[in-house]
Design a protein around this motif. Structure first.
Motif, PDB file in Angstrom:
ATOM      1  N   ARG A 203       0.931  -1.270  -0.098  1.00 28.79           N
ATOM      2  CA  ARG A 203       0.181   0.123  -0.008  1.00 28.79           C
ATOM      3  C   ARG A 203       1.093   1.306  -0.095  1.00 28.79           C
ATOM      4  O   ARG A 203       1.780   1.354   0.730  1.00 28.79           O
ATOM      5  N   LEU A 204       0.630   2.216  -1.017  1.00 26.12           N
ATOM      6  CA  LEU A 204       1.430   3.447  -0.948  1.00 26.12           C
ATOM      7  C   LEU A 204       0.547   4.571  -0.891  1.00 26.12           C
ATOM      8  O   LEU A 204      -0.272   4.644  -1.546  1.00 26.12           O
ATOM      9  N   VAL A 205       1.052   5.507   0.097  1.00 22.24           N
ATOM     10  CA  VAL A 205       0.546   6.618   0.585  1.00 22.24           C
ATOM     11  C   VAL A 205       1.330   7.732   0.242  1.00 22.24           C
ATOM     12  O   VAL A 205       2.330   7.659   0.842  1.00 22.24           O
ATOM     13  N   VAL A 206       0.896   8.998  -0.125  1.00 21.24           N
ATOM     14  CA  VAL A 206       1.691  10.124  -0.299  1.00 21.24           C
ATOM     15  C   VAL A 206       1.012  11.092   0.113  1.00 21.24           C
ATOM     16  O   VAL A 206      -0.113  11.336   0.094  1.00 21.24           O
ATOM     17  N   ILE A 207       1.384  11.723   1.322  1.00 19.22           N
ATOM     18  CA  ILE A 207       1.015  12.809   2.148  1.00 19.22           C
ATOM     19  C   ILE A 207       1.638  13.980   1.665  1.00 19.22           C
ATOM     20  O   ILE A 207       3.119  14.293   1.684  1.00 19.22           O
ATOM     21  N   CYS A 208       1.063  15.067   1.313  1.00 21.33           N
ATOM     22  CA  CYS A 208       1.585  16.287   0.589  1.00 21.33           C
ATOM     23  C   CYS A 208       1.041  17.649   1.584  1.00 21.33           C
ATOM     24  O   CYS A 208      -0.048  17.461   2.071  1.00 21.33           O
ATOM     25  N   GLU A 209       1.976  18.467   1.841  1.00 22.06           N
ATOM     26  CA  GLU A 209       1.623  19.760   2.527  1.00 22.06           C
ATOM     27  C   GLU A 209       0.942  20.679   1.491  1.00 22.06           C
ATOM     28  O   GLU A 209       1.603  20.970   0.699  1.00 22.06           O
ATOM     29  N   GLY A 210       0.041  21.168   1.831  1.00 22.84           N
ATOM     30  CA  GLY A 210      -0.806  22.471   1.156  1.00 22.84           C
ATOM     31  C   GLY A 210      -1.991  22.007   0.682  1.00 22.84           C
ATOM     32  O   GLY A 210      -2.516  20.941   0.887  1.00 22.84           O
ATOM     33  N   GLU A 211      -2.425  22.817  -0.493  1.00 26.16           N
ATOM     34  CA  GLU A 211      -3.734  22.582  -1.151  1.00 26.16           C
ATOM     35  C   GLU A 211      -3.737  22.099  -2.452  1.00 26.16           C
ATOM     36  O   GLU A 211      -2.920  22.590  -3.331  1.00 26.16           O
ATOM     37  N   ALA A 212      -4.565  21.179  -2.945  1.00 21.60           N
ATOM     38  CA  ALA A 212      -4.550  20.779  -4.331  1.00 21.60           C
ATOM     39  C   ALA A 212      -5.809  19.904  -4.513  1.00 21.60           C
ATOM     40  O   ALA A 212      -6.480  19.321  -3.425  1.00 21.60           O
ATOM     41  N   ASP A 213      -6.246  19.767  -5.872  1.00 22.15           N
ATOM     42  CA  ASP A 213      -7.088  18.563  -5.884  1.00 22.15           C
ATOM     43  C   ASP A 213      -6.559  17.264  -5.778  1.00 22.15           C
ATOM     44  O   ASP A 213      -5.528  16.869  -6.626  1.00 22.15           O
ATOM     45  N   ALA A 214      -7.205  16.476  -4.875  1.00 20.03           N
ATOM     46  CA  ALA A 214      -6.527  15.252  -4.431  1.00 20.03           C
ATOM     47  C   ALA A 214      -6.499  14.250  -5.785  1.00 20.03           C
ATOM     48  O   ALA A 214      -5.540  13.336  -6.004  1.00 20.03           O
ATOM     49  N   ASP A 215      -7.597  14.206  -6.579  1.00 20.81           N
ATOM     50  CA  ASP A 215      -7.650  13.303  -7.427  1.00 20.81           C
ATOM     51  C   ASP A 215      -6.785  13.597  -8.681  1.00 20.81           C
ATOM     52  O   ASP A 215      -6.159  12.843  -9.176  1.00 20.81           O
ATOM     53  N   GLU A 216      -6.673  15.142  -8.955  1.00 21.27           N
ATOM     54  CA  GLU A 216      -5.675  15.500 -10.292  1.00 21.27           C
ATOM     55  C   GLU A 216      -4.224  15.192  -9.590  1.00 21.27           C
ATOM     56  O   GLU A 216      -3.496  14.785 -10.554  1.00 21.27           O
ATOM     57  N   LEU A 217      -3.872  15.310  -8.376  1.00 21.38           N
ATOM     58  CA  LEU A 217      -2.806  14.939  -7.828  1.00 21.38           C
ATOM     59  C   LEU A 217      -2.353  13.631  -7.746  1.00 21.38           C
ATOM     60  O   LEU A 217      -1.198  13.090  -8.035  1.00 21.38           O
ATOM     61  N   ARG A 218      -3.484  12.794  -7.372  1.00 21.91           N
ATOM     62  CA  ARG A 218      -2.850  11.249  -7.428  1.00 21.91           C
ATOM     63  C   ARG A 218      -2.731  10.928  -8.847  1.00 21.91           C
ATOM     64  O   ARG A 218      -2.037  10.054  -9.089  1.00 21.91           O
ATOM     65  N   ALA A 219      -3.500  11.281  -9.832  1.00 24.79           N
ATOM     66  CA  ALA A 219      -3.272  10.753 -11.282  1.00 24.79           C
ATOM     67  C   ALA A 219      -1.902  11.451 -11.769  1.00 24.79           C
ATOM     68  O   ALA A 219      -1.340  10.546 -12.424  1.00 24.79           O
ATOM     69  N   ALA A 220      -1.516  12.631 -11.658  1.00 26.33           N
ATOM     70  CA  ALA A 220      -0.236  13.176 -11.879  1.00 26.33           C
ATOM     71  C   ALA A 220       0.818  12.144 -11.154  1.00 26.33           C
ATOM     72  O   ALA A 220       1.930  11.903 -11.863  1.00 26.33           O
ATOM     73  N   LEU A 221       0.806  12.051  -9.902  1.00 28.75           N
ATOM     74  CA  LEU A 221       1.862  10.980  -9.230  1.00 28.75           C
ATOM     75  C   LEU A 221       1.778   9.432  -9.838  1.00 28.75           C
ATOM     76  O   LEU A 221       2.801   9.042 -10.145  1.00 28.75           O
ATOM     77  N   GLY A 222       0.472   9.218 -10.420  1.00 28.73           N
ATOM     78  CA  GLY A 222       0.866   7.932 -11.166  1.00 28.73           C
ATOM     79  C   GLY A 222       1.226   7.867 -12.199  1.00 28.73           C
ATOM     80  O   GLY A 222       2.354   6.990 -12.656  1.00 28.73           O
TER      81      GLY A 222
ATOM     82  N   ARG B 297       3.989   9.797 -13.168  1.00 30.22           N
ATOM     83  CA  ARG B 297       5.377  10.094 -12.924  1.00 30.22           C
ATOM     84  C   ARG B 297       6.077   8.803 -12.148  1.00 30.22           C
ATOM     85  O   ARG B 297       7.097   8.388 -12.661  1.00 30.22           O
ATOM     86  N   LEU B 298       5.140   8.131 -11.376  1.00 33.61           N
ATOM     87  CA  LEU B 298       5.870   6.996 -10.702  1.00 33.61           C
ATOM     88  C   LEU B 298       5.708   5.857 -11.308  1.00 33.61           C
ATOM     89  O   LEU B 298       6.446   4.664 -10.790  1.00 33.61           O
ATOM     90  N   ILE B 299       4.787   5.676 -12.147  1.00 34.72           N
ATOM     91  CA  ILE B 299       4.311   4.470 -12.832  1.00 34.72           C
ATOM     92  C   ILE B 299       3.581   3.705 -12.067  1.00 34.72           C
ATOM     93  O   ILE B 299       2.718   2.612 -12.613  1.00 34.72           O
ATOM     94  N   VAL B 300       3.468   3.728 -10.779  1.00 30.13           N
ATOM     95  CA  VAL B 300       2.528   3.221  -9.843  1.00 30.13           C
ATOM     96  C   VAL B 300       1.728   4.150  -9.250  1.00 30.13           C
ATOM     97  O   VAL B 300       2.178   5.199  -8.866  1.00 30.13           O
ATOM     98  N   THR B 301       0.159   4.044  -9.470  1.00 31.08           N
ATOM     99  CA  THR B 301      -0.528   5.127  -8.693  1.00 31.08           C
ATOM    100  C   THR B 301      -0.782   4.921  -7.178  1.00 31.08           C
ATOM    101  O   THR B 301      -0.933   3.710  -6.691  1.00 31.08           O
ATOM    102  N   PRO B 302      -0.614   5.829  -6.350  1.00 30.28           N
ATOM    103  CA  PRO B 302      -0.675   5.701  -4.844  1.00 30.28           C
ATOM    104  C   PRO B 302      -2.258   5.153  -4.673  1.00 30.28           C
ATOM    105  O   PRO B 302      -3.143   5.506  -5.172  1.00 30.28           O
TER     106      PRO B 302
END
Length: 387
Positions: free
Chosen positions: A342-361, A363-368
Protein backbone atom coordinates in the motif's frame (compact mmCIF):
# COMPACT_ATOMS: atom_id res chain seq x y z
CA UNK A 1 20.34 3.36 -31.02
CA UNK A 2 23.63 4.93 -32.09
CA UNK A 3 25.27 4.53 -35.48
CA UNK A 4 28.72 3.28 -36.51
CA UNK A 5 30.21 6.78 -36.61
CA UNK A 6 29.32 7.26 -32.95
CA UNK A 7 30.89 3.89 -32.11
CA UNK A 8 34.04 4.94 -33.97
CA UNK A 9 34.15 8.17 -31.93
CA UNK A 10 33.78 6.10 -28.75
CA UNK A 11 36.75 3.96 -29.83
CA UNK A 12 38.91 7.01 -30.46
CA UNK A 13 38.05 8.45 -27.05
CA UNK A 14 38.81 5.14 -25.32
CA UNK A 15 42.23 5.05 -26.97
CA UNK A 16 42.86 8.56 -25.65
CA UNK A 17 42.01 7.65 -22.04
CA UNK A 18 43.35 4.09 -21.91
CA UNK A 19 46.75 5.10 -20.56
CA UNK A 20 45.42 7.39 -17.82
CA UNK A 21 46.23 5.77 -14.47
CA UNK A 22 42.64 6.04 -13.27
CA UNK A 23 41.22 4.17 -16.26
CA UNK A 24 44.15 1.84 -16.84
CA UNK A 25 43.61 0.39 -13.36
CA UNK A 26 39.82 0.22 -13.75
CA UNK A 27 40.00 -1.57 -17.10
CA UNK A 28 42.71 -3.95 -15.89
CA UNK A 29 40.67 -4.87 -12.81
CA UNK A 30 37.65 -5.55 -15.04
CA UNK A 31 39.74 -7.61 -17.45
CA UNK A 32 38.76 -5.57 -20.51
CA UNK A 33 40.80 -3.97 -23.27
CA UNK A 34 39.28 -0.55 -24.12
CA UNK A 35 41.26 -0.35 -27.36
CA UNK A 36 39.55 -3.51 -28.65
CA UNK A 37 35.99 -2.18 -28.44
CA UNK A 38 34.41 -2.64 -31.86
CA UNK A 39 30.75 -3.20 -30.97
CA UNK A 40 28.19 -1.76 -28.58
CA UNK A 41 28.22 -5.08 -26.72
CA UNK A 42 31.96 -4.60 -26.14
CA UNK A 43 31.31 -1.05 -24.95
CA UNK A 44 28.75 -2.26 -22.44
CA UNK A 45 31.32 -4.61 -20.96
CA UNK A 46 33.34 -1.62 -19.78
CA UNK A 47 33.02 -0.81 -16.07
CA UNK A 48 31.02 2.17 -14.87
CA UNK A 49 32.67 5.26 -13.44
CA UNK A 50 31.11 6.60 -10.24
CA UNK A 51 31.32 9.87 -8.34
CA UNK A 52 32.68 7.89 -5.38
CA UNK A 53 35.60 6.62 -7.47
CA UNK A 54 36.39 10.14 -8.65
CA UNK A 55 36.25 11.41 -5.06
CA UNK A 56 38.66 8.68 -3.98
CA UNK A 57 40.99 9.63 -6.81
CA UNK A 58 41.01 13.27 -5.70
CA UNK A 59 41.74 12.16 -2.14
CA UNK A 60 44.58 9.90 -3.26
CA UNK A 61 46.26 12.58 -5.39
CA UNK A 62 45.16 15.95 -3.98
CA UNK A 63 44.17 18.48 -5.02
CA UNK A 64 43.86 17.65 -8.73
CA UNK A 65 43.50 13.86 -8.93
CA UNK A 66 45.25 11.59 -11.40
CA UNK A 67 43.12 12.64 -14.38
CA UNK A 68 44.68 16.11 -14.38
CA UNK A 69 46.96 16.69 -17.36
CA UNK A 70 46.98 20.46 -17.70
CA UNK A 71 44.10 22.82 -18.38
CA UNK A 72 43.16 26.14 -19.95
CA UNK A 73 40.31 26.68 -17.46
CA UNK A 74 39.74 25.28 -13.98
CA UNK A 75 36.25 25.49 -12.49
CA UNK A 76 34.53 23.56 -9.72
CA UNK A 77 31.57 21.29 -9.20
CA UNK A 78 30.00 19.75 -6.08
CA UNK A 79 30.98 16.12 -5.57
CA UNK A 80 30.01 14.52 -2.29
CA UNK A 81 30.56 17.07 0.45
CA UNK A 82 33.36 18.85 -1.40
CA UNK A 83 33.86 21.10 -4.39
CA UNK A 84 36.10 19.28 -6.86
CA UNK A 85 37.92 20.78 -9.86
CA UNK A 86 36.79 20.41 -13.46
CA UNK A 87 39.60 20.75 -15.98
CA UNK A 88 39.04 21.99 -19.52
CA UNK A 89 41.86 22.07 -22.04
CA UNK A 90 41.87 24.56 -24.90
CA UNK A 91 40.62 21.79 -27.21
CA UNK A 92 37.88 20.92 -24.69
CA UNK A 93 36.66 24.51 -24.62
CA UNK A 94 36.60 24.65 -28.41
CA UNK A 95 34.66 21.37 -28.67
CA UNK A 96 32.16 22.51 -26.03
CA UNK A 97 31.70 25.85 -27.76
CA UNK A 98 31.01 24.14 -31.09
CA UNK A 99 28.59 21.60 -29.63
CA UNK A 100 26.72 24.17 -27.56
CA UNK A 101 26.55 26.66 -30.44
CA UNK A 102 24.77 24.01 -32.52
CA UNK A 103 22.44 23.26 -29.61
CA UNK A 104 21.58 26.92 -29.07
CA UNK A 105 20.97 27.50 -32.76
CA UNK A 106 18.60 24.53 -32.90
CA UNK A 107 16.87 25.97 -29.83
CA UNK A 108 16.06 29.14 -31.75
CA UNK A 109 18.94 31.50 -30.97
CA UNK A 110 20.15 33.10 -34.21
CA UNK A 111 23.38 34.85 -35.25
CA UNK A 112 23.03 38.53 -34.42
CA UNK A 113 20.56 37.93 -31.57
CA UNK A 114 21.11 39.76 -28.32
CA UNK A 115 21.23 37.24 -25.49
CA UNK A 116 21.25 37.75 -21.73
CA UNK A 117 23.28 35.00 -20.04
CA UNK A 118 22.13 34.57 -16.43
CA UNK A 119 24.26 31.52 -15.62
CA UNK A 120 27.00 32.02 -13.07
CA UNK A 121 30.47 32.94 -14.28
CA UNK A 122 32.33 32.62 -10.99
CA UNK A 123 33.62 29.35 -9.53
CA UNK A 124 31.37 26.94 -11.47
CA UNK A 125 31.99 28.40 -14.91
CA UNK A 126 28.72 27.44 -16.61
CA UNK A 127 28.27 31.01 -17.76
CA UNK A 128 31.67 30.98 -19.46
CA UNK A 129 30.96 27.75 -21.33
CA UNK A 130 27.69 29.03 -22.78
CA UNK A 131 29.14 32.52 -23.33
CA UNK A 132 31.78 31.03 -25.64
CA UNK A 133 29.09 29.09 -27.49
CA UNK A 134 26.96 32.21 -27.99
CA UNK A 135 29.98 34.12 -29.28
CA UNK A 136 30.77 31.29 -31.68
CA UNK A 137 27.17 31.39 -32.89
CA UNK A 138 27.52 35.09 -33.58
CA UNK A 139 25.23 36.43 -30.87
CA UNK A 140 25.75 39.57 -28.78
CA UNK A 141 26.13 38.39 -25.19
CA UNK A 142 25.16 40.27 -22.04
CA UNK A 143 27.03 38.44 -19.21
CA UNK A 144 24.68 39.42 -16.37
CA UNK A 145 24.83 36.28 -14.24
CA UNK A 146 22.10 35.25 -11.79
CA UNK A 147 22.21 38.11 -9.29
CA UNK A 148 19.59 40.79 -10.00
CA UNK A 149 16.31 40.04 -11.77
CA UNK A 150 15.25 43.70 -11.80
CA UNK A 151 18.49 44.72 -13.49
CA UNK A 152 18.16 41.85 -15.98
CA UNK A 153 14.61 42.90 -16.88
CA UNK A 154 15.68 46.52 -17.32
CA UNK A 155 18.59 45.48 -19.56
CA UNK A 156 16.32 43.29 -21.66
CA UNK A 157 13.86 46.10 -22.25
CA UNK A 158 16.49 48.83 -22.81
CA UNK A 159 18.46 46.82 -25.38
CA UNK A 160 15.62 44.89 -27.04
CA UNK A 161 17.15 41.54 -26.05
CA UNK A 162 16.01 38.51 -28.05
CA UNK A 163 16.81 35.59 -25.73
CA UNK A 164 17.67 34.59 -22.18
CA UNK A 165 19.64 31.54 -21.08
CA UNK A 166 19.57 30.50 -17.42
CA UNK A 167 17.67 28.81 -14.61
CA UNK A 168 13.88 28.63 -15.13
CA UNK A 169 13.22 29.90 -11.60
CA UNK A 170 15.27 33.04 -12.30
CA UNK A 171 13.49 33.49 -15.63
CA UNK A 172 10.19 33.65 -13.72
CA UNK A 173 11.64 36.43 -11.56
CA UNK A 174 12.81 38.35 -14.65
CA UNK A 175 9.35 38.04 -16.12
CA UNK A 176 7.79 39.30 -12.91
CA UNK A 177 9.97 42.42 -13.24
CA UNK A 178 8.70 43.03 -16.77
CA UNK A 179 11.41 41.37 -18.87
CA UNK A 180 10.22 39.83 -22.14
CA UNK A 181 12.09 37.91 -24.85
CA UNK A 182 11.29 35.67 -27.81
CA UNK A 183 13.40 32.67 -26.74
CA UNK A 184 14.38 31.09 -23.42
CA UNK A 185 16.83 28.21 -22.92
CA UNK A 186 16.57 26.74 -19.43
CA UNK A 187 18.97 24.48 -17.53
CA UNK A 188 20.46 23.87 -14.11
CA UNK A 189 17.25 22.69 -12.44
CA UNK A 190 14.11 20.69 -13.33
CA UNK A 191 12.22 22.46 -16.09
CA UNK A 192 9.99 20.68 -18.58
CA UNK A 193 9.74 17.66 -16.26
CA UNK A 194 7.58 19.87 -14.00
CA UNK A 195 4.03 19.97 -15.37
CA UNK A 196 3.12 23.48 -16.43
CA UNK A 197 6.58 24.99 -15.83
CA UNK A 198 7.32 25.59 -19.53
CA UNK A 199 4.00 27.38 -19.97
CA UNK A 200 4.59 29.45 -16.83
CA UNK A 201 8.01 30.60 -18.06
CA UNK A 202 6.68 31.41 -21.53
CA UNK A 203 3.84 33.44 -20.04
CA UNK A 204 6.17 35.28 -17.66
CA UNK A 205 8.62 36.24 -20.42
CA UNK A 206 5.99 36.59 -23.15
CA UNK A 207 8.23 34.15 -25.05
CA UNK A 208 7.25 32.20 -28.14
CA UNK A 209 9.80 29.44 -27.39
CA UNK A 210 11.14 27.93 -24.16
CA UNK A 211 13.39 24.89 -24.44
CA UNK A 212 15.04 22.57 -21.96
CA UNK A 213 18.78 21.81 -21.79
CA UNK A 214 20.44 19.03 -19.80
CA UNK A 215 24.10 18.90 -18.92
CA UNK A 216 26.36 18.59 -15.93
CA UNK A 217 29.38 20.78 -15.32
CA UNK A 218 31.50 17.79 -16.32
CA UNK A 219 29.52 17.12 -19.51
CA UNK A 220 28.03 20.10 -21.36
CA UNK A 221 25.92 19.42 -23.34
CA UNK A 222 24.26 16.03 -22.80
CA UNK A 223 20.85 16.62 -24.39
CA UNK A 224 18.71 19.58 -25.41
CA UNK A 225 15.42 20.40 -27.05
CA UNK A 226 15.01 22.13 -30.37
CA UNK A 227 12.67 25.05 -30.97
CA UNK A 228 9.97 22.45 -31.65
CA UNK A 229 9.88 21.81 -27.85
CA UNK A 230 9.57 18.05 -28.39
CA UNK A 231 11.96 16.40 -25.93
CA UNK A 232 15.66 16.57 -25.14
CA UNK A 233 17.73 15.17 -27.99
CA UNK A 234 21.01 13.57 -27.01
CA UNK A 235 23.91 15.50 -28.51
CA UNK A 236 25.40 12.34 -29.95
CA UNK A 237 28.44 13.96 -31.52
CA UNK A 238 29.54 15.01 -28.03
CA UNK A 239 28.21 12.36 -25.64
CA UNK A 240 26.71 8.88 -25.52
CA UNK A 241 23.81 8.37 -23.12
CA UNK A 242 22.62 5.06 -21.70
CA UNK A 243 19.89 4.35 -19.16
CA UNK A 244 20.64 1.50 -16.75
CA UNK A 245 18.95 -0.29 -13.89
CA UNK A 246 20.39 1.42 -10.79
CA UNK A 247 20.59 -1.89 -8.93
CA UNK A 248 21.95 -4.30 -11.54
CA UNK A 249 23.64 -1.98 -14.04
CA UNK A 250 21.72 -3.67 -16.87
CA UNK A 251 21.23 -1.41 -19.89
CA UNK A 252 17.49 -0.78 -20.21
CA UNK A 253 15.43 -0.74 -23.38
CA UNK A 254 13.77 2.41 -24.66
CA UNK A 255 10.83 3.45 -22.50
CA UNK A 256 12.27 2.00 -19.28
CA UNK A 257 13.16 4.42 -16.49
CA UNK A 258 16.53 4.23 -14.87
CA UNK A 259 19.81 5.98 -14.18
CA UNK A 260 21.41 8.17 -16.83
CA UNK A 261 24.94 7.06 -17.74
CA UNK A 262 27.06 9.36 -19.92
CA UNK A 263 30.31 8.94 -21.85
CA UNK A 264 32.34 11.77 -23.36
CA UNK A 265 33.16 11.50 -27.03
CA UNK A 266 35.62 14.40 -27.04
CA UNK A 267 37.24 15.37 -23.74
CA UNK A 268 40.80 15.53 -22.45
CA UNK A 269 40.26 17.15 -19.04
CA UNK A 270 38.47 14.74 -16.63
CA UNK A 271 37.21 12.44 -19.41
CA UNK A 272 34.28 10.32 -18.25
CA UNK A 273 33.57 6.77 -19.43
CA UNK A 274 30.16 5.30 -18.56
CA UNK A 275 29.70 7.83 -15.76
CA UNK A 276 26.72 7.18 -13.49
CA UNK A 277 25.07 10.56 -13.02
CA UNK A 278 22.41 9.54 -10.48
CA UNK A 279 19.80 11.30 -12.64
CA UNK A 280 16.55 9.51 -13.47
CA UNK A 281 15.16 9.46 -17.02
CA UNK A 282 14.05 7.22 -19.84
CA UNK A 283 15.16 7.05 -23.45
CA UNK A 284 13.20 6.96 -26.67
CA UNK A 285 14.25 6.89 -30.32
CA UNK A 286 12.56 9.31 -32.70
CA UNK A 287 13.51 9.46 -36.37
CA UNK A 288 16.85 7.85 -35.56
CA UNK A 289 17.62 10.31 -32.75
CA UNK A 290 17.98 9.32 -29.10
CA UNK A 291 15.69 11.46 -26.94
CA UNK A 292 14.92 11.98 -23.25
CA UNK A 293 11.18 12.52 -23.83
CA UNK A 294 10.30 13.66 -20.30
CA UNK A 295 13.61 15.26 -19.40
CA UNK A 296 15.28 14.43 -16.10
CA UNK A 297 12.53 13.53 -13.66
CA UNK A 298 14.42 12.94 -10.44
CA UNK A 299 17.31 11.19 -8.77
CA UNK A 300 17.98 7.49 -8.23
CA UNK A 301 19.65 7.91 -4.85
CA UNK A 302 16.61 6.70 -2.89
CA UNK A 303 14.32 4.08 -4.33
CA UNK A 304 11.69 1.60 -3.25
CA UNK A 305 10.07 -1.38 -4.87
CA UNK A 306 6.29 -1.12 -4.56
CA UNK A 307 3.94 -3.67 -6.14
CA UNK A 308 6.86 -4.90 -8.23
CA UNK A 309 7.64 -1.42 -9.59
CA UNK A 310 10.72 0.64 -8.73
CA UNK A 311 9.56 3.91 -7.23
CA UNK A 312 11.88 6.92 -7.03
CA UNK A 313 10.53 9.26 -4.33
CA UNK A 314 12.60 12.25 -5.46
CA UNK A 315 10.69 12.28 -8.75
CA UNK A 316 7.63 13.29 -6.70
CA UNK A 317 9.15 16.75 -6.29
CA UNK A 318 8.75 17.60 -9.97
CA UNK A 319 5.06 16.68 -9.79
CA UNK A 320 4.38 18.75 -6.68
CA UNK A 321 6.10 21.77 -8.24
CA UNK A 322 3.37 21.81 -10.89
CA UNK A 323 0.64 22.48 -8.29
CA UNK A 324 0.54 26.08 -7.07
CA UNK A 325 -1.09 25.32 -3.72
CA UNK A 326 1.54 22.82 -2.56
CA UNK A 327 4.68 23.70 -0.62
CA UNK A 328 6.72 20.81 -2.06
CA UNK A 329 7.00 19.00 1.29
CA UNK A 330 5.84 15.38 1.24
CA UNK A 331 6.04 12.03 2.98
CA UNK A 332 5.86 8.63 1.33
CA UNK A 333 4.46 5.78 3.40
CA UNK A 334 4.68 2.17 2.21
CA UNK A 335 3.03 -0.62 4.15
CA UNK A 336 1.75 -4.14 3.59
CA UNK A 337 -1.41 -4.52 5.68
CA UNK A 338 -2.18 -7.90 4.10
CA UNK A 339 -0.43 -9.39 1.09
CA UNK A 340 -0.36 -6.34 -1.17
CA UNK A 341 1.80 -3.24 -0.86
CA UNK A 342 0.00 0.00 0.00
CA UNK A 343 1.46 3.32 -1.14
CA UNK A 344 0.33 6.58 0.47
CA UNK A 345 1.70 10.04 -0.40
CA UNK A 346 1.04 12.84 2.09
CA UNK A 347 1.56 16.38 0.76
CA UNK A 348 1.66 19.76 2.48
CA UNK A 349 -0.68 22.39 1.05
CA UNK A 350 -3.82 22.50 -1.05
CA UNK A 351 -4.63 20.78 -4.35
CA UNK A 352 -7.24 18.61 -6.01
CA UNK A 353 -6.46 15.19 -4.54
CA UNK A 354 -7.73 13.26 -7.58
CA UNK A 355 -5.69 15.35 -10.02
CA UNK A 356 -2.63 15.03 -7.82
CA UNK A 357 -3.05 11.27 -7.50
CA UNK A 358 -3.33 10.91 -11.29
CA UNK A 359 -0.24 13.07 -11.87
CA UNK A 360 1.75 11.08 -9.33
CA UNK A 361 0.64 7.84 -10.97
CA UNK A 362 1.92 9.05 -14.36
CA UNK A 363 5.30 10.00 -12.92
CA UNK A 364 5.82 7.06 -10.56
CA UNK A 365 4.32 4.44 -12.94
CA UNK A 366 2.41 3.07 -9.94
CA UNK A 367 -0.63 5.04 -8.75
CA UNK A 368 -0.73 5.79 -5.00
CA UNK A 369 -3.46 4.00 -3.13
CA UNK A 370 -4.18 7.29 -1.40
CA UNK A 371 -3.08 10.92 -1.50
CA UNK A 372 -3.55 12.96 1.65
CA UNK A 373 -3.28 16.73 1.95
CA UNK A 374 -2.33 18.40 5.22
CA UNK A 375 -1.77 22.02 6.24
CA UNK A 376 1.47 21.23 8.10
CA UNK A 377 3.67 18.19 7.54
CA UNK A 378 5.72 17.41 10.63
CA UNK A 379 7.99 14.65 9.30
CA UNK A 380 8.70 14.68 5.54
CA UNK A 381 10.60 11.78 4.05
CA UNK A 382 10.10 8.11 3.27
CA UNK A 383 8.68 5.54 5.68
CA UNK A 384 8.75 1.88 4.68
CA UNK A 385 6.83 -0.18 7.24
CA UNK A 386 6.99 -3.50 5.40
CA UNK A 387 10.19 -4.84 6.91
Amino acid sequence: MYDDSTLAAVGEQLERVADRDFYAEKFADAGVDPTAVDSWADFRSLPFTTAGELEADFEAAPPSGSLYDGAAMVTFSPMGEQLRPVFDTADDLEAQAAANADVLERAGVEPGDRVVNTFGYELFGTGYVLHRALERLGAEVFPLGPGDSEQAAATIEAYDVDAVVGNPSFALKIGAEGGSVDTFVGAGEPFTSIPGRREAVKDALDASTAVDYFGTRHIMPVAAETAAEDGLRVVDDYAVVEVVDPDTGEVLDAGKRGEVVVTHLRKAGVPLVRYRTGDLAELAVRDGTVVLPDGVIGRTDERLKVKGVKVYPESIETVLAGFEGLTGEYRVEVSQPETTDRLVVICEGEADADELRAALGDRLIVTPDAVELVADLDEPGVVDERY
